[in-house]
Design an enzyme around this catalytic site. Sequence first.
Site, short mmCIF file in Angstrom:
data_model
loop_
_atom_site.label_atom_id
_atom_site.label_comp_id
_atom_site.label_asym_id
_atom_site.label_seq_id
_atom_site.Cartn_x
_atom_site.Cartn_y
_atom_site.Cartn_z
N ASP A 67 0.80 -0.97 0.51
CA ASP A 67 0.25 0.45 -0.28
C ASP A 67 0.77 1.51 0.06
OD1 ASP A 67 1.06 0.04 2.74
OD2 ASP A 67 -1.21 -0.86 3.37
N ASN A 136 -7.49 -2.54 14.02
CA ASN A 136 -8.50 -3.38 13.89
C ASN A 136 -9.14 -4.00 12.98
OD1 ASN A 136 -7.37 -2.11 11.54
ND2 ASN A 136 -9.37 0.23 11.21
N HIS A 138 -7.00 -4.27 9.86
CA HIS A 138 -6.89 -4.32 8.72
C HIS A 138 -5.60 -4.98 8.34
CE1 HIS A 138 -4.48 -0.14 9.44
NE2 HIS A 138 -3.52 -1.73 9.69
N GLU A 143 -9.32 -1.93 5.09
CA GLU A 143 -10.10 -1.48 6.52
C GLU A 143 -11.53 -2.33 6.85
OE1 GLU A 143 -7.79 0.54 8.08
OE2 GLU A 143 -8.45 1.86 8.69
P1 PGA Z 1 2.30 -1.58 13.16
O1 PGA Z 1 1.53 -1.73 11.77
O2 PGA Z 1 3.43 -2.56 12.14
O3 PGA Z 1 3.18 -0.59 12.70
O4 PGA Z 1 1.73 -1.81 14.37
C1 PGA Z 1 1.21 -3.23 11.41
C2 PGA Z 1 -0.61 -2.44 10.60
O5 PGA Z 1 -1.36 -1.26 10.89
O6 PGA Z 1 -1.07 -3.06 9.33
#
Ligand code: PGA
Length: 238
Positions: A67, A136, A138, A143
């Site tokens: 992404d 959440n 994702h 999302e």
């Molecule tokens: P993080 O993010 O590794 O910074 O916890 C993970 C994500 O949001 O996919």
Amino acid sequence: MRIIEVNSYEDLSRKAAAIIAAQVIGKPDSVLGLATGSTPIGTYRYLTEWYKKGDLDFEKVRSVNLDEYAGLGGDNDQSYRYFMNHNLFNHINIHMENTNVPNGRAEDLQAEGSRYDALIAALGGIDLQLLGIGHNGHIGFNEPCDEFVVGTHVVDLGESTINANARFFAAAEDVPRQAITMGIGAIMQAKKVLLIANGPDKKEIVEKAVFGPVTPKVPASVLRLHPDCTVICCFQKA
Ligand code: PGA
């Protein structure tokens, strides 16, 4: 789904890097699906270290990232292209032209999504997809929503994602409100999936994804339907 719980971030990072290293050794021209965020930083550090020791060769590896923020170019230090260059690509012998991140500055982001899906298809799909998980649920920037979206698409980021990512920006208002993300289709078609989750704050969502119903309200839950998915998690405080 294989679930490996470890007691330290270092152990998580070393094991994740070992799985990616085995993939690259077994298939030197692997297509790696790569992820950003704080969790994979240690994994990329081990891969860099092993490359520098001469144990790994990325000469033929191709990569596709999950992404990118809408509106950010690779020269912006908050962009995911910048993150990948600085945390991995600049330190190993992967050819920059073999690395791919969705173009967040494309004039037509929908068209960019179609281009990205065609590119993944032309590469023959993804051999190993690395994933983090949001609070959440994702994966990439898929999302929680009412249905799993198959292709690369533009998303409005949820409040929880904006708040979680605000730590990387000067202020929460600076976090872009939209992103372009690989869809669930390319992730589920990856031959192998490796999800990494670190910290006590990820325990609840990992348990939901792994033990709860498969639902687009918890996007990572779809991985239960994947034939070769490994989850490495560490729920200890750093
Ligand atoms: P993080 O993010 O590794 O910074 O916890 C993970 C994500 O949001 O996919």
